[in-house]
Design an enzyme around this catalytic site. Structure first.
Site, mmCIF file in Angstrom:
data_model
loop_
_atom_site.group_PDB
_atom_site.id
_atom_site.type_symbol
_atom_site.label_atom_id
_atom_site.label_comp_id
_atom_site.label_asym_id
_atom_site.label_seq_id
_atom_site.Cartn_x
_atom_site.Cartn_y
_atom_site.Cartn_z
ATOM 1 N N ARG A 244 43.488 55.740 32.640
ATOM 2 C CA ARG A 244 43.169 55.309 34.016
ATOM 3 C C ARG A 244 42.456 56.380 34.833
ATOM 4 O O ARG A 244 42.473 56.365 36.058
ATOM 5 C CB ARG A 244 44.428 54.842 34.752
ATOM 6 C CG ARG A 244 45.088 53.656 34.114
ATOM 7 C CD ARG A 244 45.866 52.844 35.134
ATOM 8 N NE ARG A 244 46.391 51.649 34.511
ATOM 9 C CZ ARG A 244 47.560 51.606 33.877
ATOM 10 N NH1 ARG A 244 48.325 52.666 33.828
ATOM 11 N NH2 ARG A 244 47.951 50.491 33.317
ATOM 12 N N ARG B 158 22.423 52.562 49.779
ATOM 13 C CA ARG B 158 22.231 53.165 48.448
ATOM 14 C C ARG B 158 21.257 52.370 47.575
ATOM 15 O O ARG B 158 20.674 52.917 46.626
ATOM 16 C CB ARG B 158 23.586 53.347 47.753
ATOM 17 C CG ARG B 158 23.478 54.136 46.463
ATOM 18 C CD ARG B 158 24.799 54.578 45.900
ATOM 19 N NE ARG B 158 24.587 55.233 44.618
ATOM 20 C CZ ARG B 158 25.500 55.875 43.926
ATOM 21 N NH1 ARG B 158 26.707 55.995 44.405
ATOM 22 N NH2 ARG B 158 25.205 56.426 42.758
ATOM 23 N N ASN C 149 17.198 52.509 44.106
ATOM 24 C CA ASN C 149 16.728 51.706 42.970
ATOM 25 C C ASN C 149 15.243 51.401 43.051
ATOM 26 O O ASN C 149 14.746 50.541 42.305
ATOM 27 C CB ASN C 149 17.511 50.387 42.891
ATOM 28 C CG ASN C 149 18.975 50.623 42.593
ATOM 29 O OD1 ASN C 149 19.318 51.522 41.839
ATOM 30 N ND2 ASN C 149 19.838 49.851 43.216
ATOM 31 N N HIS D 278 13.313 50.475 40.000
ATOM 32 C CA HIS D 278 14.279 50.232 38.930
ATOM 33 C C HIS D 278 14.467 48.762 38.556
ATOM 34 O O HIS D 278 14.898 48.474 37.445
ATOM 35 C CB HIS D 278 15.638 50.835 39.285
ATOM 36 C CG HIS D 278 15.673 52.325 39.154
ATOM 37 N ND1 HIS D 278 14.879 53.165 39.912
ATOM 38 C CD2 HIS D 278 16.396 53.145 38.347
ATOM 39 C CE1 HIS D 278 15.121 54.414 39.584
ATOM 40 N NE2 HIS D 278 16.039 54.441 38.627
ATOM 41 N N LYS E 9 27.819 56.962 39.484
ATOM 42 C CA LYS E 9 27.583 55.732 38.703
ATOM 43 C C LYS E 9 27.701 56.094 37.229
ATOM 44 O O LYS E 9 26.937 56.923 36.727
ATOM 45 C CB LYS E 9 26.177 55.199 38.968
ATOM 46 C CG LYS E 9 26.066 54.338 40.197
ATOM 47 C CD LYS E 9 24.704 53.680 40.176
ATOM 48 C CE LYS E 9 24.427 52.891 41.405
ATOM 49 N NZ LYS E 9 23.071 52.316 41.382
ATOM 50 N N GLU F 182 11.792 60.206 38.666
ATOM 51 C CA GLU F 182 12.879 60.046 39.643
ATOM 52 C C GLU F 182 12.668 60.992 40.838
ATOM 53 O O GLU F 182 13.074 60.684 41.951
ATOM 54 C CB GLU F 182 14.261 60.300 39.001
ATOM 55 C CG GLU F 182 14.645 59.330 37.884
ATOM 56 C CD GLU F 182 15.180 57.960 38.357
ATOM 57 O OE1 GLU F 182 15.069 57.652 39.562
ATOM 58 O OE2 GLU F 182 15.689 57.206 37.508
ATOM 59 N N HIS G 153 14.256 48.551 34.736
ATOM 60 C CA HIS G 153 15.356 48.168 33.832
ATOM 61 C C HIS G 153 14.958 46.985 32.953
ATOM 62 O O HIS G 153 15.302 46.931 31.770
ATOM 63 C CB HIS G 153 16.603 47.798 34.643
ATOM 64 C CG HIS G 153 17.341 48.998 35.166
ATOM 65 N ND1 HIS G 153 18.411 48.919 36.022
ATOM 66 C CD2 HIS G 153 17.158 50.324 34.954
ATOM 67 C CE1 HIS G 153 18.858 50.132 36.309
ATOM 68 N NE2 HIS G 153 18.106 51.001 35.667
ATOM 69 N N HIS H 254 13.454 55.951 30.329
ATOM 70 C CA HIS H 254 13.881 55.374 31.604
ATOM 71 C C HIS H 254 12.858 55.710 32.704
ATOM 72 O O HIS H 254 12.418 54.833 33.452
ATOM 73 C CB HIS H 254 15.268 55.928 31.954
ATOM 74 C CG HIS H 254 15.786 55.461 33.278
ATOM 75 N ND1 HIS H 254 16.167 54.172 33.512
ATOM 76 C CD2 HIS H 254 15.964 56.123 34.456
ATOM 77 C CE1 HIS H 254 16.567 54.048 34.768
ATOM 78 N NE2 HIS H 254 16.449 55.218 35.356
HETATM 79 N N1 LIG Z 1 24.139 57.275 36.728
HETATM 80 C C1 LIG Z 1 23.052 57.257 37.459
HETATM 81 O O1 LIG Z 1 23.100 57.278 38.694
HETATM 82 C C2 LIG Z 1 21.717 57.253 36.774
HETATM 83 C C3 LIG Z 1 20.540 57.496 37.508
HETATM 84 C C4 LIG Z 1 19.320 57.539 36.817
HETATM 85 C C5 LIG Z 1 19.300 57.351 35.434
HETATM 86 N N2 LIG Z 1 20.449 57.118 34.767
HETATM 87 C C6 LIG Z 1 20.465 56.938 33.312
HETATM 88 O O2 LIG Z 1 20.054 58.151 32.718
HETATM 89 C C7 LIG Z 1 19.554 57.872 31.414
HETATM 90 C C8 LIG Z 1 18.283 58.653 31.163
HETATM 91 O O3 LIG Z 1 18.609 60.015 31.196
HETATM 92 P P1 LIG Z 1 17.637 61.138 30.598
HETATM 93 O O4 LIG Z 1 16.264 60.877 31.042
HETATM 94 O O5 LIG Z 1 18.274 62.437 30.909
HETATM 95 O O6 LIG Z 1 17.623 60.819 29.044
HETATM 96 P P2 LIG Z 1 18.576 61.258 27.839
HETATM 97 O O7 LIG Z 1 19.936 61.489 28.276
HETATM 98 O O8 LIG Z 1 18.328 60.235 26.792
HETATM 99 O O9 LIG Z 1 17.957 62.642 27.363
HETATM 100 C C9 LIG Z 1 16.661 62.671 26.868
HETATM 101 C C10 LIG Z 1 16.518 63.512 25.610
HETATM 102 O O10 LIG Z 1 16.422 64.875 25.974
HETATM 103 C C11 LIG Z 1 17.296 65.661 25.157
HETATM 104 N N3 LIG Z 1 17.683 66.823 25.950
HETATM 105 C C12 LIG Z 1 18.604 66.872 26.928
HETATM 106 N N4 LIG Z 1 18.619 68.078 27.479
HETATM 107 C C13 LIG Z 1 17.717 68.824 26.814
HETATM 108 C C14 LIG Z 1 17.288 70.169 26.942
HETATM 109 N N5 LIG Z 1 17.770 70.965 27.878
HETATM 110 N N6 LIG Z 1 16.337 70.621 26.089
HETATM 111 C C15 LIG Z 1 15.819 69.800 25.151
HETATM 112 N N7 LIG Z 1 16.174 68.510 24.991
HETATM 113 C C16 LIG Z 1 17.116 68.024 25.829
HETATM 114 C C17 LIG Z 1 18.424 64.723 24.851
HETATM 115 O O11 LIG Z 1 19.154 65.160 23.740
HETATM 116 C C18 LIG Z 1 17.662 63.412 24.631
HETATM 117 O O12 LIG Z 1 17.136 63.369 23.342
HETATM 118 C C19 LIG Z 1 19.349 56.368 31.344
HETATM 119 O O13 LIG Z 1 20.361 55.802 30.577
HETATM 120 C C20 LIG Z 1 19.483 55.920 32.785
HETATM 121 O O14 LIG Z 1 19.984 54.619 32.899
HETATM 122 C C21 LIG Z 1 21.649 57.062 35.407
#
Ligand SMILES: NC(=O)c1ccc[n+]([C@@H]2O[C@H](COP(=O)([O-])OP(=O)(O)OC[C@H]3O[C@@H](n4cnc5c(N)ncnc54)[C@H](O)[C@@H]3O)[C@@H](O)[C@H]2O)c1
Length: 356
Positions: free
Chosen positions: A118, A245, A249, A252, A140, A182, A256, A269
């Site tokens: 939990r 908030r 988006n 997005h 999120k 972003e 998405h 993304h």
């Molecule tokens: N929770 C939220 O508020 C929120 C907001 C925006 C996006 N997201 C989510 O985030 C995700 C995308 O995240 P992302 O763009 O970080 O992609 P990701 O997490 O897939 O990372 C991208 C790639 O970069 C590699 N990587 C990470 N750090 C590295 C580093 N320092 N050096 C070399 N390689 C590295 C990872 O291993 C991966 O292969 C999506 O799922 C999206 O929906 C969430």
């Protein structure tokens, strides 16, 4: 050298820090233990990050789960695998989960932290630009399902976020640009964030594209700080996305849908969001919400950063169907964030016919 601390202030009792610095990666262990009383830590690390930095991420009393790379890994099966790993290793209520990686690792392990016994302590160590400026802050967490992006999840805030910008040095070009998408998003919504400051972020990003693209440390640190201040101010006012908030988006709703119809394979993304931003700008102009001049200026800004090549042709019906299975649908209407003037955006309702 840069050493900043921002606060996400959800209420007087509920707040957490974001640290932005170029500290030694080895120091993260000590910093993390300042924000949890955990005896044992479950580190969830992405495969690539573990390969590059695994040797420097030796936390005492820790167990490590290495998650394969890619958006498709943010799924129910892996959520269950991480939960089982925690259960097998007898993680207790006062223990903690630390996410070290991009948004994928942060989102899925945050959801495990939110639901394991939990809810146990959760700490974010973002290692991509996207995770630094966006996903690690705001609470999120969740996973994708066959029905769409982030369809199962929770709002679960971390105890602290450590943005160590040294990680960004090893990001490949594509992942770096994905994060820029972003960052650029904030330029279109800055004034709507009501942060109480005037950054003129749009102009800043227009003027400094060369330095940003060559990863000039000072400028990079500045855009990360501005993005985080804007995000923190929005989240503080509307933690659960009841109103304000939603503007985060921007780009997005379509983004998405594009990720979904291309099976999370073709676009990152950020790339999908960049296509989504271009579309939202066009739509806003078509609806008379913004001027032709601002539309062109906006396209130019996105183009400067070369976030996506040519905008591809999609099957419109499939995209609209995908948008209709998104969380952003309310009373049968698609919620779209559209620019309404420079640096301001609003959440508006649309019907499918509005897109043709
Ligand atoms: N929770 C939220 O508020 C929120 C907001 C925006 C996006 N997201 C989510 O985030 C995700 C995308 O995240 P992302 O763009 O970080 O992609 P990701 O997490 O897939 O990372 C991208 C790639 O970069 C590699 N990587 C990470 N750090 C590295 C580093 N320092 N050096 C070399 N390689 C590295 C990872 O291993 C991966 O292969 C999506 O799922 C999206 O929906 C969430």
């Amino acid at each position: 050298m840069l050493d900043e601390k921002l606060l996400v202030e959800l209420s007087a009792e509920k707040q957490y820090p974001i640290f932005i610095n170029f500290d030694l990666i080895e120091n993260l262990e000590k910093s993390v233990f300042n924000y949890t009383k955990a005896n044992k830590i479950l580190l969830v690390v992405s495969e690539k990050v573990n390969k590059i930095y695994g040797g420097k991420l030796n936390f005492k009393n820790s167990i490590k789960y290495v998650l394969k790379d890619g958006e498709r890994q943010k799924n129910l099966k892996n959520y269950q695998r991480i939960l089982n790993f925690a259960l097998k290793n007898k993680l207790e209520r006062k223990d903690a989960i630390v996410a070290i990686g991009g948004g994928v690792v942060g989102d899925i392990s945050g959801f495990v932290a939110a639901t394991y016994l939990r809810g146990i302590d959760f700490i974010q160590i973002p290692t991509t630009l996207l995770a630094c400026v966006d996903s690690s802050v705001g609470g999120k967490v969740g996973i994708n399902t066959d029905f769409g992006k982030n369809m199962v999840g929770a709002f679960y805030q971390p105890k602290a976020v450590f943005c160590n910008l040294n990680f960004l040095k090893t990001l490949d070009e594509r992942q770096f640009k994905t994060g820029l998408s972003e960052v650029i998003k904030y330029a279109f919504i800055e004034k709507s964030c009501q942060a109480g400051y005037e950054y003129n972020f749009f102009e800043f990003l227009e003027k400094n594209s060369d330095k940003i693209l060559s990863r000039d440390e000072e400028v990079l640190a500045k855009i990360i700080k501005i993005s985080l201040e804007l995000k923190a101010s929005v989240v503080a006012k509307d933690e659960k996305e009841q109103g304000l908030r939603k503007i985060l988006n921007f780009g997005h709703t379509l983004g998405h849908a594009i990720e979904k119809v291309t099976n999370y394979k073709k676009y990152t993304h950020g790339e999908a969001v960049a296509i989504g931003m271009n579309f939202a700008i066009s739509l806003a102009c078509k609806k008379g919400l913004i001027t032709e001049e601002y539309k062109n200026q906006s396209f130019e800004l996105i183009k400067k950063y070369n976030l996506v090549g040519k905008t591809p042709k999609f099957n419109q019906k499939k995209l609209i169907d995908a948008m209709y299975s998104d969380k952003k649908v309310e009373d049968g209407k698609i919620k779209f964030i559209l620019p309404i003037r420079k640096a301001s955006a609003e959440c508006l309702d649309f019907n499918p016919e509005d897109f043709y």
